[in-house]
Enzyme design. Structure first.
Site, PDB file in Angstrom:
ATOM      1  N   GLU A 159       0.887  -1.026   0.039  1.00 50.94           N
ATOM      2  CA  GLU A 159       0.173  -0.040   0.078  1.00 50.94           C
ATOM      3  C   GLU A 159       1.108   1.167   0.066  1.00 50.94           C
ATOM      4  OE1 GLU A 159      -3.307   0.264  -0.177  1.00 50.94           O
ATOM      5  OE2 GLU A 159      -3.728  -1.848  -0.209  1.00 50.94           O
TER       6      GLU A 159
ATOM      7  N   THR B 131      -0.342  -5.473   4.397  1.00 53.35           N
ATOM      8  CA  THR B 131       0.259  -5.851   3.208  1.00 53.35           C
ATOM      9  C   THR B 131       2.052  -5.288   3.407  1.00 53.35           C
ATOM     10  OG1 THR B 131      -1.336  -5.378   1.795  1.00 53.35           O
ATOM     11  CG2 THR B 131       0.677  -4.990   0.862  1.00 53.35           C
TER      12      THR B 131
ATOM     13  N   THR C 164      11.413   3.121   0.203  1.00 51.03           N
ATOM     14  CA  THR C 164      11.383   4.690   0.049  1.00 51.03           C
ATOM     15  C   THR C 164      12.151   5.385   0.947  1.00 51.03           C
ATOM     16  OG1 THR C 164       9.501   6.254   0.447  1.00 51.03           O
ATOM     17  CG2 THR C 164       9.148   4.527   1.681  1.00 51.03           C
ATOM     18  N   ASP C 165      12.410   6.688   0.391  1.00 54.81           N
ATOM     19  CA  ASP C 165      13.033   7.552   1.104  1.00 54.81           C
ATOM     20  C   ASP C 165      12.476   8.088   2.305  1.00 54.81           C
ATOM     21  OD1 ASP C 165      11.219   9.220  -0.047  1.00 54.81           O
ATOM     22  OD2 ASP C 165      12.879  10.711  -0.774  1.00 54.81           O
ATOM     23  N   GLU C 166      10.987   7.874   2.447  1.00 55.48           N
ATOM     24  CA  GLU C 166      10.157   8.616   3.515  1.00 55.48           C
ATOM     25  C   GLU C 166      10.459   7.803   4.910  1.00 55.48           C
ATOM     26  OE1 GLU C 166       6.046   9.050   2.346  1.00 55.48           O
ATOM     27  OE2 GLU C 166       6.665   9.170   0.142  1.00 55.48           O
TER      28      GLU C 166
ATOM     29  N   TYR D 144       1.964   5.029   6.610  1.00 55.70           N
ATOM     30  CA  TYR D 144       2.797   4.650   5.362  1.00 55.70           C
ATOM     31  C   TYR D 144       4.464   4.493   5.558  1.00 55.70           C
ATOM     32  CZ  TYR D 144       5.314   4.434   1.007  1.00 55.70           C
ATOM     33  OH  TYR D 144       6.230   4.101  -0.301  1.00 55.70           O
TER      34      TYR D 144
ATOM     35  N   ALA E 216       6.145   4.429   8.267  1.00 57.73           N
ATOM     36  CA  ALA E 216       6.345   3.554   9.608  1.00 57.73           C
ATOM     37  C   ALA E 216       6.211   1.964   9.121  1.00 57.73           C
ATOM     38  CB  ALA E 216       5.418   3.871  10.685  1.00 57.73           C
TER      39      ALA E 216
ATOM     40  N   LYS F  26       6.795   0.969   5.928  1.00 56.02           N
ATOM     41  CA  LYS F  26       7.873   0.592   4.992  1.00 56.02           C
ATOM     42  C   LYS F  26       9.044   0.585   6.057  1.00 56.02           C
ATOM     43  CE  LYS F  26       8.067   0.187   1.285  1.00 56.02           C
ATOM     44  NZ  LYS F  26       7.740  -0.909  -0.009  1.00 56.02           N
TER      45      LYS F  26
ATOM     46  N   ASN G 112       8.878   8.802  -7.488  1.00 52.13           N
ATOM     47  CA  ASN G 112       8.704   8.501  -8.837  1.00 52.13           C
ATOM     48  C   ASN G 112       7.716   9.162  -9.530  1.00 52.13           C
ATOM     49  OD1 ASN G 112       9.661   4.923  -9.219  1.00 52.13           O
ATOM     50  ND2 ASN G 112      10.545   6.703  -7.597  1.00 52.13           N
TER      51      ASN G 112
ATOM     52  N   ARG H 260      -1.971  18.040   4.793  1.00 50.61           N
ATOM     53  CA  ARG H 260      -1.814  17.078   5.379  1.00 50.61           C
ATOM     54  C   ARG H 260      -1.435  16.719   6.787  1.00 50.61           C
ATOM     55  NH1 ARG H 260       2.137  13.205   1.750  1.00 50.61           N
ATOM     56  NH2 ARG H 260       0.253  12.809   0.426  1.00 50.61           N
TER      57      ARG H 260
HETATM   58  P1  NAD Z   1       1.210   1.276  -6.182  1.00 45.66           P
HETATM   59  O1  NAD Z   1       0.349   1.431  -5.115  1.00 45.66           O
HETATM   60  O2  NAD Z   1       1.219   1.732  -7.672  1.00 45.66           O
HETATM   61  O3  NAD Z   1       1.114  -0.421  -6.488  1.00 45.66           O
HETATM   62  C1  NAD Z   1       1.411  -1.277  -5.706  1.00 45.66           C
HETATM   63  C2  NAD Z   1       0.965  -2.591  -6.135  1.00 45.66           C
HETATM   64  O4  NAD Z   1       0.857  -3.661  -5.072  1.00 45.66           O
HETATM   65  C3  NAD Z   1      -0.608  -2.717  -6.779  1.00 45.66           C
HETATM   66  O5  NAD Z   1      -0.626  -3.563  -8.055  1.00 45.66           O
HETATM   67  C4  NAD Z   1      -1.187  -3.693  -5.826  1.00 45.66           C
HETATM   68  O6  NAD Z   1      -2.445  -4.221  -6.583  1.00 45.66           O
HETATM   69  C5  NAD Z   1      -0.326  -4.438  -5.157  1.00 45.66           C
HETATM   70  N1  NAD Z   1      -0.294  -5.041  -4.085  1.00 45.66           N
HETATM   71  C6  NAD Z   1      -1.059  -4.215  -3.039  1.00 45.66           C
HETATM   72  N2  NAD Z   1      -1.430  -4.921  -1.946  1.00 45.66           N
HETATM   73  C7  NAD Z   1      -0.946  -6.275  -2.232  1.00 45.66           C
HETATM   74  C8  NAD Z   1      -0.993  -7.402  -1.562  1.00 45.66           C
HETATM   75  N3  NAD Z   1      -1.630  -7.855  -0.401  1.00 45.66           N
HETATM   76  N4  NAD Z   1      -0.530  -8.687  -2.318  1.00 45.66           N
HETATM   77  C9  NAD Z   1      -0.062  -8.490  -3.610  1.00 45.66           C
HETATM   78  N5  NAD Z   1      -0.143  -7.366  -4.307  1.00 45.66           N
HETATM   79  C10 NAD Z   1      -0.551  -6.175  -3.646  1.00 45.66           C
HETATM   80  O7  NAD Z   1       2.757   1.448  -5.701  1.00 45.66           O
HETATM   81  P2  NAD Z   1       3.992   2.031  -6.545  1.00 45.66           P
HETATM   82  O8  NAD Z   1       3.887   3.399  -6.340  1.00 45.66           O
HETATM   83  O9  NAD Z   1       4.061   1.332  -7.740  1.00 45.66           O
HETATM   84  O10 NAD Z   1       5.030   1.610  -5.386  1.00 45.66           O
HETATM   85  C11 NAD Z   1       5.956   0.277  -5.552  1.00 45.66           C
HETATM   86  C12 NAD Z   1       6.622   0.050  -4.302  1.00 45.66           C
HETATM   87  O11 NAD Z   1       7.789   1.298  -4.534  1.00 45.66           O
HETATM   88  C13 NAD Z   1       6.025   0.090  -3.179  1.00 45.66           C
HETATM   89  O12 NAD Z   1       6.793  -0.926  -2.245  1.00 45.66           O
HETATM   90  C14 NAD Z   1       6.421   1.619  -2.513  1.00 45.66           C
HETATM   91  O13 NAD Z   1       6.817   1.735  -1.086  1.00 45.66           O
HETATM   92  C15 NAD Z   1       7.742   1.802  -3.400  1.00 45.66           C
HETATM   93  N6  NAD Z   1       8.152   3.155  -3.456  1.00 45.66           N
HETATM   94  C16 NAD Z   1       7.223   4.016  -4.217  1.00 45.66           C
HETATM   95  C17 NAD Z   1       7.753   5.369  -4.857  1.00 45.66           C
HETATM   96  C18 NAD Z   1       6.681   6.049  -5.348  1.00 45.66           C
HETATM   97  O14 NAD Z   1       7.078   7.340  -5.670  1.00 45.66           O
HETATM   98  N7  NAD Z   1       5.591   5.789  -5.904  1.00 45.66           N
HETATM   99  C19 NAD Z   1       9.031   5.711  -4.424  1.00 45.66           C
HETATM  100  C20 NAD Z   1       9.671   4.866  -3.745  1.00 45.66           C
HETATM  101  C21 NAD Z   1       9.501   3.451  -3.447  1.00 45.66           C
HETATM  102  P1  TYD Z   2       2.191  12.244  -3.154  1.00 43.97           P
HETATM  103  O1  TYD Z   2       2.154  12.103  -4.523  1.00 43.97           O
HETATM  104  O2  TYD Z   2       1.067  11.697  -2.318  1.00 43.97           O
HETATM  105  O3  TYD Z   2       3.538  11.509  -2.731  1.00 43.97           O
HETATM  106  P2  TYD Z   2       4.312  11.477  -1.272  1.00 43.97           P
HETATM  107  O4  TYD Z   2       3.482  11.962  -0.097  1.00 43.97           O
HETATM  108  O5  TYD Z   2       4.651  10.118  -0.894  1.00 43.97           O
HETATM  109  O6  TYD Z   2       5.604  12.283  -1.227  1.00 43.97           O
HETATM  110  O7  TYD Z   2       2.539  13.756  -2.609  1.00 43.97           O
HETATM  111  C1  TYD Z   2       3.540  14.508  -3.116  1.00 43.97           C
HETATM  112  C2  TYD Z   2       3.610  15.778  -2.285  1.00 43.97           C
HETATM  113  O8  TYD Z   2       2.580  16.513  -2.887  1.00 43.97           O
HETATM  114  C3  TYD Z   2       3.368  15.633  -0.839  1.00 43.97           C
HETATM  115  O9  TYD Z   2       4.020  16.599  -0.167  1.00 43.97           O
HETATM  116  C4  TYD Z   2       1.977  16.047  -0.733  1.00 43.97           C
HETATM  117  C5  TYD Z   2       1.700  16.916  -1.920  1.00 43.97           C
HETATM  118  N1  TYD Z   2       0.420  16.905  -2.342  1.00 43.97           N
HETATM  119  C6  TYD Z   2      -0.626  18.084  -2.631  1.00 43.97           C
HETATM  120  O10 TYD Z   2       0.033  18.940  -2.198  1.00 43.97           O
HETATM  121  N2  TYD Z   2      -1.806  17.769  -3.209  1.00 43.97           N
HETATM  122  C7  TYD Z   2      -2.401  16.606  -3.324  1.00 43.97           C
HETATM  123  O11 TYD Z   2      -3.555  16.453  -3.887  1.00 43.97           O
HETATM  124  C8  TYD Z   2      -1.374  15.406  -3.296  1.00 43.97           C
HETATM  125  C9  TYD Z   2      -2.029  14.136  -3.578  1.00 43.97           C
HETATM  126  C10 TYD Z   2      -0.470  15.636  -2.808  1.00 43.97           C
END
Ligand code: NAD
Ligand code: TYD
Length: 352
Positions: free
Chosen positions: A83, A99, A133-135, A159, A161, A163, A189, A290
């Site tokens: 998630e 998850t 993640t860097d978070e 989230y 916490a 990760k 990303n 937020r």
């Molecule tokens: P996303 O939410 O787009 O995709 C998550 C995928 O995991 C989905 O396809 C979902 O169906 C699947 N999933 C969720 N719960 C599941 C479960 N219980 N069993 C099997 N599949 C399940 O996420 P994302 O942005 O593609 O991120 C992917 C990974 O990269 C995550 O671990 C996230 O923490 C990490 N990450 C994301 C970012 C970002 O900017 N999005 C940056 C750094 C790291």
């Molecule tokens: P987000 O894409 O949710 O990624 P993350 O919180 O994992 O960094 O949000 C990126 C930044 O944008 C974050 O500082 C929150 C801000 N944000 C808004 O200002 N408005 C929005 O509607 C959303 C979804 C995010």
């Protein structure tokens, strides 16, 4: 040879799978539960491709993972499934604990049981790659140094916490059991197939629909942004050359304030799809911040650059232009993901 990928129908996972199969014939078993964030349309170009086997299932389902490992004998697991949306973790943290923590634990235990009896050479070559993640590192003040791999963990949202907990489990399975793990902690990303609950795609689809562009708080929060295929190439580099037990931070040297990201998206749309009603920036609306909003993230990516020679291929300018163009070129994808559950989320989060 075969990889087991989890979460490969999500944003980063599907980009990774597509990118992998553009460059390699190594088969991918893709385990994904298809939550609201998982979308098989992302993988439509692989239909009929024997190198991609999709399995709908849960990373908490130990029996299923045991079966997949026994049947396909992968040489590595790349674990994306999670998630991933901070705002959803604030309104409903339970799914994140299940998850992200229990799922990673289940996968680690299944991996350990599979890996332990492997012949020595296979055992040494096996990798469990955890995508994080860097978070997990917490929030930086304006002049603090960027996150290095040695930075203390200070997660602030449910989230991050969850990760952080998963990162600790991965580390412990290496130190205690010797499982050959790799962890990457990557910055924000962006790119194709990004679900429009996150900042950049939300701004693009709202702007095109003439809706408000909701900026939290003062919009001065800073994130580091990396084009998604550069994250895929970093994972490939770490999988190929990373040292088991090590952590690699991945980032784009691209710190931007949220409001500047939103203005850049508006300017690109003004150029590529001008709105007769006026510049898209007229839609920018400051909304309630937020809770617990982290002020700044920044990545020190020198370790992966120095040790593995990885560099991002895209600058922010090239990546954001490609991203906006992709959304303009894929209205059907956008329309399909804006299902009833998406509309429910948007009205819960942003109200009228
Ligand atoms: P996303 O939410 O787009 O995709 C998550 C995928 O995991 C989905 O396809 C979902 O169906 C699947 N999933 C969720 N719960 C599941 C479960 N219980 N069993 C099997 N599949 C399940 O996420 P994302 O942005 O593609 O991120 C992917 C990974 O990269 C995550 O671990 C996230 O923490 C990490 N990450 C994301 C970012 C970002 O900017 N999005 C940056 C750094 C790291
Ligand atoms: P987000 O894409 O949710 O990624 P993350 O919180 O994992 O960094 O949000 C990126 C930044 O944008 C974050 O500082 C929150 C801000 N944000 C808004 O200002 N408005 C929005 O509607 C959303 C979804 C995010």
């Amino acid at each position: 040879m075969t990889l087991l990928v989890t979460g490969g129908a999500g944003f980063i996972g599907s980009n990774f799978v597509l990118d992998w199969l553009r460059q390699s014939d190594e088969k991918i078993i893709n385990l994904d539960a298809l939550t609201y964030a998982g979308n098989l349309e992302n993988l439509a170009s692989l239909q009929g491709d024997a190198r991609h086997v999709f399995v709908q299932g849960d990373v908490c389902d130990r029996a299923l993972i045991d079966k997949l490992l026994a049947e396909h004998r992968p040489r590595a697991i790349v674990h994306f499934a999670a998630e991933s949306h901070v705002d959803r973790s604030i309104s409903g943290p339970g799914a994140f604990m299940r998850t992200n923590i229990e799922g990673t634990y289940t996968l680690l235990e299944a991996a350990r049981a599979y890996w332990n009896p492997l012949p020595e050479a296979d055992k040494a070559a096996f990798r469990f790659h955890h995508v994080s993640t860097d978070e997990v590192y917490g929030s930086l003040a304006k002049d603090d140094p960027a996150f290095a791999e040695t930075k203390t963990y200070e997660p602030n949202s449910p989230y991050s916490a969850s990760k952080a907990a998963s990162d600790h489990l991965v580390r412990a399975w290496h130190h205690t059991y010797g499982l050959p793990v790799l962890t990457t902690n990557c910055s924000n990303n962006y790119g194709p197939y990004h679900f429009p609950e996150k900042l950049i795609p939300l701004m693009i689809v709202n702007a095109l629909a003439g809706k408000a562009l909701p900026v939290y708080g003062d919009g001065q929060q800073i994130r580091d942004w990396l084009y998604v295929t550069d994250h895929a190439s970093a994972i490939r580099a770490v999988l190929a050359g990373g040292k088991p037990g090590e952590v690699y931070n991945v980032g784009g040297w691209n710190e931007k304030a949220n409001i500047d990201i939103v203005k850049t998206v508006c300017a690109l749309l003004d150029e590529l799809r001008p709105d007769p009603a006026g510049p898209y920036a007229r839609l920018i609306t400051y909304v309630t911040d937020r809770p617990g909003h982290d002020r700044r993230y920044a990545i020190d990516a020198r370790k992966i650059e120095r040790e593995l020679g990885w560099r991002p291929a895209e600058t922010f300018d090239t990546g954001i232009r490609k991203t906006v163009q992709w959304y303009l070129d894929h209205p059907d994808w956008v329309q399909h993901v804006q299902s009833g559950s998406y509309r429910d989320w948007v009205s819960k989060q942003y109200g009228a």
